[in-house]
Motif scaffolding. Structure first.
Motif, short mmCIF file in Angstrom:
data_model
loop_
_atom_site.label_atom_id
_atom_site.label_comp_id
_atom_site.label_asym_id
_atom_site.label_seq_id
_atom_site.Cartn_x
_atom_site.Cartn_y
_atom_site.Cartn_z
N VAL A 138 11.30 5.59 -10.26
CA VAL A 138 9.94 6.28 -9.87
C VAL A 138 9.67 6.13 -8.50
O VAL A 138 10.30 5.24 -7.45
N ALA A 139 8.72 6.88 -8.26
CA ALA A 139 8.16 7.15 -6.87
C ALA A 139 7.23 6.35 -6.28
O ALA A 139 6.80 5.94 -5.21
N GLY A 140 6.59 5.51 -7.39
CA GLY A 140 5.27 4.81 -7.08
C GLY A 140 4.12 5.61 -6.91
O GLY A 140 4.23 6.88 -6.84
N GLY A 141 2.94 5.24 -7.29
CA GLY A 141 1.91 5.78 -7.28
C GLY A 141 0.79 5.27 -6.68
O GLY A 141 0.78 4.24 -6.19
N LEU A 356 3.54 -9.90 3.95
CA LEU A 356 4.25 -10.17 2.88
C LEU A 356 4.81 -8.99 2.09
O LEU A 356 4.67 -8.05 2.62
N PRO A 357 5.73 -8.97 1.18
CA PRO A 357 6.30 -7.70 0.65
C PRO A 357 5.28 -6.85 0.25
O PRO A 357 4.39 -7.19 -0.41
N THR A 358 5.59 -5.65 0.32
CA THR A 358 4.48 -4.55 -0.25
C THR A 358 4.47 -4.69 -1.91
O THR A 358 3.45 -4.81 -2.33
N THR A 359 5.65 -4.52 -2.42
CA THR A 359 5.97 -4.96 -3.98
C THR A 359 6.99 -5.85 -3.88
O THR A 359 7.80 -5.87 -3.31
N PRO A 360 6.96 -6.53 -5.09
CA PRO A 360 7.91 -7.76 -5.07
C PRO A 360 9.14 -7.27 -5.75
O PRO A 360 10.10 -8.12 -5.81
N VAL A 361 9.20 -5.79 -5.86
CA VAL A 361 10.40 -5.29 -6.68
C VAL A 361 10.51 -4.00 -6.20
O VAL A 361 9.84 -3.34 -5.48
N VAL A 362 12.00 -3.53 -6.07
CA VAL A 362 12.31 -2.25 -5.67
C VAL A 362 11.95 -1.21 -6.94
O VAL A 362 11.33 -1.66 -7.99
N ALA A 363 11.97 0.16 -6.68
CA ALA A 363 11.59 1.01 -7.69
C ALA A 363 12.33 0.84 -9.01
O ALA A 363 13.30 1.05 -8.99
N PRO A 364 11.49 0.76 -9.88
CA PRO A 364 12.01 0.65 -11.31
C PRO A 364 12.40 1.91 -11.82
O PRO A 364 12.08 2.85 -11.35
N ALA A 365 13.35 1.73 -12.88
CA ALA A 365 13.96 3.08 -13.56
C ALA A 365 12.87 3.89 -14.48
O ALA A 365 11.89 3.31 -14.83
N ILE A 366 12.75 5.16 -14.21
CA ILE A 366 11.92 6.03 -15.05
C ILE A 366 11.78 5.76 -16.44
O ILE A 366 10.89 5.63 -17.06
N GLN A 367 12.89 6.09 -17.13
CA GLN A 367 12.92 6.05 -18.53
C GLN A 367 12.52 5.02 -19.41
O GLN A 367 11.87 5.27 -20.20
#
Length: 438
Positions: A138-141, A356-367
């Protein structure tokens, strides 16, 4: 064509338009392009430069705008097919008009989460933009296309909206800078709303300087060069606790590496708890969030029409359910939020910024997110968890790319309400440190 050792604005926009034309049959980053208008704007910028005239530092720069900004004469769809037959906008949004007056070459409108109501970036109507680093993710929203357009260099600067992290999440996941100004700093006239209480308009770019430039123009200020804040003695609070749970190892390691570099540069880093305030805000919004209640009001008329059936159930369902929240509960929620924001402002006085980290994870898979509603809800909550704090407590915030990570992740800095210039100055110093030290 080159002028004064630089590529002309026309050359740059032709390169972008050529790249976009090559993928026109599978375009998901942009929903609308303005090829004729951009060529004219670029030619005008080049003509001014040839005779030594400039409208300012944005003159001739390529800018994209999110699909919720009005452009006179066309319908604003806010990422939704349900608005396709809405009346066209009478005039440009205020920020669009200001960007044009500053010489920006507005290349097109970028894709987004429908109605800006998610931090993931999926769109069932117009397709989901793939992450610039890995298109299967995902690109993030909700400013999904904005994040990708900057990261892939089809725009120098992208303008998005941020209600719970919608500028900073795609910035972090695509490896660019994203800035959320204090609410009310940039006018919302001509912007399709999600939440009038929480919405902010902010830029995404490859540098802090470009974000500061776009922010100043949109806020009606005279752009000025940023003076980086001295890192020696900078007071950085770390809000460890709830905001550090469920974290990818790579994100956690990148964050700690960033802190060590800041300490080596003379910054004073110390834990600075806000978990008690987070718990109180969570309790206040347990029944409904401010954004969801206000979104229900925004879409009340549309919900009474057949067009509402076109809305993605993952978006339309939560909005429709909040229409039942009584007025007294909403008013009490706003009062409670104001009180907690005042306490947070006092809590942040001893520090220059929280980090702090912006998000705690990197971009998750779309499917997997397309196939599993429960996973979608959990992922949306996780991506929004950290950045939404700035909106809930009326702060200003910025996300910077953390170096040394395979997939992009962001370092987020919070500052007090109204301390936008200070935050940008600190961010410029951190950005320069990352370039030199890591």
């Amino acid at each position: 064509m080159r002028e004064s050792g630089k590529r002309s604005a026309r050359d740059k926009i032709e390169e972008v338009l050529t790249r976009l034309a090559e993928r026109a049959n599978d375009e998901r980053v942009f929903l609308k392009l303005y090829p004729d208008a951009t060529r004219l704007a670029a030619d005008a910028a080049d003509a001014r430069r040839r005779v030594g005239i400039s409208l300012g530092p944005l003159d001739g720069r390529i800018v994209s705008i999110k699909d919720l900004f009005d452009v006179g004469g066309e319908t604003t769809t806010a990422g939704s097919a349900a608005l396709a037959v809405a009346p066209p906008a009478v005039r440009d949004a205020t920020v669009v008009a200001r960007l044009r007056r500053a010489g920006a070459v507005i290349v097109g409108k970028t894709n987004m989460t429908e109605f800006a109501f998610s931090g993931i970036g999926l769109n069932r109507h117009f397709g989901t933009p793939g992450n610039a680093a890995d298109p299967t993710r995902v690109a993030g929203g909700s400013s999904s296309g904005a994040g990708v357009s900057v990261a892939e260099d089809t725009s120098d600067i992208a303008i998005g909206s941020d209600t719970g992290g919608s500028v900073r999440i795609p910035a972090a996941l695509n490896g660019v800078v994203g800035f959320k100004p204090t609410h009310g700093r940039v006018p919302l006239a001509g912007v399709f709303p999600l939440s009038s209480t929480l919405d902010s308009i902010g830029p995404l770019a490859r540098t802090v300087a470009d974000c500061a430039l776009a922010d100043a123009i949109m806020a009606g200020e005279e752009p000025a060069e940023i003076a980086p804040f001295p890192l020696s003695g900078l007071r950085i609070g770390i809000p460890r606790g709830r905001l550090f749970g469920d974290m990818d190892a790579a994100v956690g390691e990148g964050f700690e590496r960033s802190l060590r570099a800041l300490e080596a540069a003379g910054a004073r880093v110390a834990d600075h708890s806000i978990d008690d305030l987070l718990a109180e805000m969570r309790e206040a919004t347990r029944a409904a969030s401010i954004a969801s209640v206000e979104a229900a009001e925004v879409h009340a008329d549309l919900m009474a029409t057949q067009a509402w059936s076109l809305v993605d159930p993952r978006i339309g369902g939560p909005i429709a359910r909040r229409a039942a929240v009584p007025a007294h509960a909403y008013i009490r929620l706003l009062r409670r939020r104001s009180a907690l924001a005042a306490v947070m402002d006092e809590r942040l006085m001893p520090v220059d910024v929280l980090a702090l980290p912006t998000t705690p994870v990197v971009a998750p898979a779309i499917q997997p997110l397309l196939e599993d509603n429960d996973l979608y809800d959990r992922t949306d909550g996780l991506l929004l968890r950290n950045p939404q704090v700035a909106n809930q407590f009326d702060l200003t915030a910025i996300s910077l790319p953390m170096p040394g990570i395979n997939l992009p992740a962001g370092l987020m800095l919070f500052a007090r309400n109204g301390h936008d210039h200070h935050l940008l100055s600190v961010a410029a110093a951190v950005e320069e440190l990352f370039r030199r030290a890591l």
